[in-house]
Design an enzyme around this catalytic site. Sequence first.
Site, PDB file in Angstrom:
ATOM      1  N   GLU A  11       0.821  -1.224   0.000  1.00  0.00           N
ATOM      2  CA  GLU A  11       0.000   0.000   0.000  1.00  0.00           C
ATOM      3  C   GLU A  11       0.850   1.267   0.000  1.00  0.00           C
ATOM      4  O   GLU A  11       0.510   2.261  -0.650  1.00  0.00           O
ATOM      5  CB  GLU A  11      -0.914   0.003   1.237  1.00  0.00           C
ATOM      6  CG  GLU A  11      -1.852   1.182   1.330  1.00  0.00           C
ATOM      7  CD  GLU A  11      -2.798   1.259   0.132  1.00  0.00           C
ATOM      8  OE1 GLU A  11      -3.628   0.358  -0.019  1.00  0.00           O
ATOM      9  OE2 GLU A  11      -2.702   2.229  -0.654  1.00  0.00           O
TER      10      GLU A  11
ATOM     11  N   GLY B  82       6.655  11.129   3.281  1.00  0.00           N
ATOM     12  CA  GLY B  82       6.971  11.473   4.670  1.00  0.00           C
ATOM     13  C   GLY B  82       6.858  10.270   5.591  1.00  0.00           C
ATOM     14  O   GLY B  82       6.177   9.293   5.286  1.00  0.00           O
TER      15      GLY B  82
ATOM     16  N   LYS C  77       5.575   4.503 -10.117  1.00  0.00           N
ATOM     17  CA  LYS C  77       4.265   4.502  -9.452  1.00  0.00           C
ATOM     18  C   LYS C  77       3.133   4.282 -10.469  1.00  0.00           C
ATOM     19  O   LYS C  77       2.209   3.515 -10.210  1.00  0.00           O
ATOM     20  CB  LYS C  77       4.076   5.807  -8.675  1.00  0.00           C
ATOM     21  CG  LYS C  77       4.991   5.863  -7.433  1.00  0.00           C
ATOM     22  CD  LYS C  77       5.007   7.233  -6.813  1.00  0.00           C
ATOM     23  CE  LYS C  77       5.821   7.259  -5.525  1.00  0.00           C
ATOM     24  NZ  LYS C  77       6.080   8.625  -5.028  1.00  0.00           N
TER      25      LYS C  77
HETATM   26  N1  HSE Z   1      10.406  11.115  -3.335  1.00  0.00           N
HETATM   27  C1  HSE Z   1       9.039  10.736  -3.240  1.00  0.00           C
HETATM   28  C2  HSE Z   1       8.155  11.981  -3.383  1.00  0.00           C
HETATM   29  C3  HSE Z   1       8.781  10.052  -1.928  1.00  0.00           C
HETATM   30  O1  HSE Z   1       8.681  13.104  -3.391  1.00  0.00           O
HETATM   31  O2  HSE Z   1       6.953  11.868  -3.534  1.00  0.00           O
HETATM   32  C4  HSE Z   1       7.522   9.249  -1.871  1.00  0.00           C
HETATM   33  O3  HSE Z   1       7.535   8.184  -2.750  1.00  0.00           O
END
Ligand code: HSE
Length: 400
Positions: A123, A296, A199
Site C-alpha cells: 500500500e 513522509g 508509481k
Molecule cells: N520522493 C518521493 C516523493 C517520496 O517526493 O513523492 C515518496 O515516494
Amino acid sequence: MNVAVMGYGTIGSGVVEILKVNKDVVAKRAGEELNVTKVLDLREFEGDPISKIIVHDYKDIAEDPDIDIVVETMGGVEPAYTFVKAMLENGKHVTTSNKALVADKGAELIRIAREHKVNFMFEASVGGGIPIIRTLNSCLTGDVIEEITGIVNGTTNYMMTKMTNEGSEFDDVLREAQAKGYAEKDPTADIEGHDACRKIAILTSLICGQQVDYQDVPTEGITGISADDIKYAAAMGRKVKLLATSTKVGRSYYCRVAPFLLEPGHPLYHVDDVFNAVFVHGNMLGDGMFYGSGAGKLPTASAVVGDIVAIAKHIDKNIYLEWEEEKLTLANPNQQSYRYFIRTDLDKDAITGIFSKVDFVDAGISGETGFITDELTELKLSDMTEDMGKEHIINKIRLA
Ligand code: HSE
C-alpha cells in the site's frame, strides 16, 4: 503476532513508532497484539532501545519461526528483493513501501506469496498515506478503470507550486526544497520523473492485472520547466504539474509521465505543495479522487501499518491479487492526442503557415511567440515541429 522490520530508516522507524504509539488501537483492530521483535539494519543504534533487537543478517528473520509478518522499508531492488523473496519462501507475510521493488518484481513476489499461502502487500509504495492500492484492489474491483491520473510525487509538486506562487527559477526552488528536506541530495529520481514512472507502472499493472514495465512508460521530468513557462501558464490561467497518467484504449493503456498544463476545472489543479492525489475514472464509478499526504515518515508508515493489520486479519489466507507476470504491451504513445503549448523564436506568420489553427498566448516575453495547437497526435506534432525546425522550439508542454 510478531513483526520484523527490515531497514530502520525514515519509514521503518515510523512503523515502529506507530506500532508503539497506537499499540492499543492497532491490537484491537488486528485482533491481537503486534510486537516488533527484530529490526534488520547495518547500523547498531547504540544507546537507542532499538539496539536490543537489531540484527544484521536477514536469515535471523527468515529462519525465526516466531516472526509472522515482515516489513521491508529498505528501498531499492537489491538486496530488498533477495530478502523479501526469502521471507515469502519461509512462509512470512511481507509488506513493503518500496516502489522500485514493487515496479520491478511485484508480479513475481505476488506469485511467490500465493504459492506459499502468505500475502505480499505494498500500500505504501504509491501515494504514501493515501489508500489507493487497496481502493483499486478491493473497493473498485467491480469496475473497469478507464483512466488513472495522479500527482504522485510530492517533491516535484512542491517545486511546481513554489515556481507558480513565487515566479522562482527551477534551480532556486530545487535548492530550497533540498534545504527543507523535501528533495533528496540527489534529486534525479524525482525531478526526472523516474519515481512517478514506477508509481504509474504499479497502478496500471493493478488496473489491468498484468505486468506493465516501467521502462516502457514515456517519461519526462520537470527539469525543462522555467520561470518563463510558468509566466505563460499564468497567462493561460493554468498551472504546470507533473502528471503520471494511464488511459484505457482497447485492451491496453496509453501511459505517460510528463509536465502538463492544467486548467482550473481539472480535478488535480488544486493539489498543491507536497500533497499527492490520484484521479480515477471507472466505467461504473464514474469519477473518483483520492487526496492526501503522499510522502513522509508517518503518512507512509501509516499505510504500512494498515497492511500489517490487514495481514494479521488474514494470517492463514492469501488474498488473491490479479497481477500476472505476462507483460502488457502498452498502446503506442505516438498515437495519443493532445493540445500542445509551444514556445518558439519564429514569428506568428511562420507559425500560421505550418499550423492550420492556433491560439496565441502573450505572457509579455520578448523575442519569442507562444501558442497552443489544435488537438494533434504525438506523431503529427513531431512532423510539424520538424517543419518548424527543432532548433526553433524553446519548449513544448502538453495541455490536460
Ligand atoms: N520522493 C518521493 C516523493 C517520496 O517526493 O513523492 C515518496 O515516494
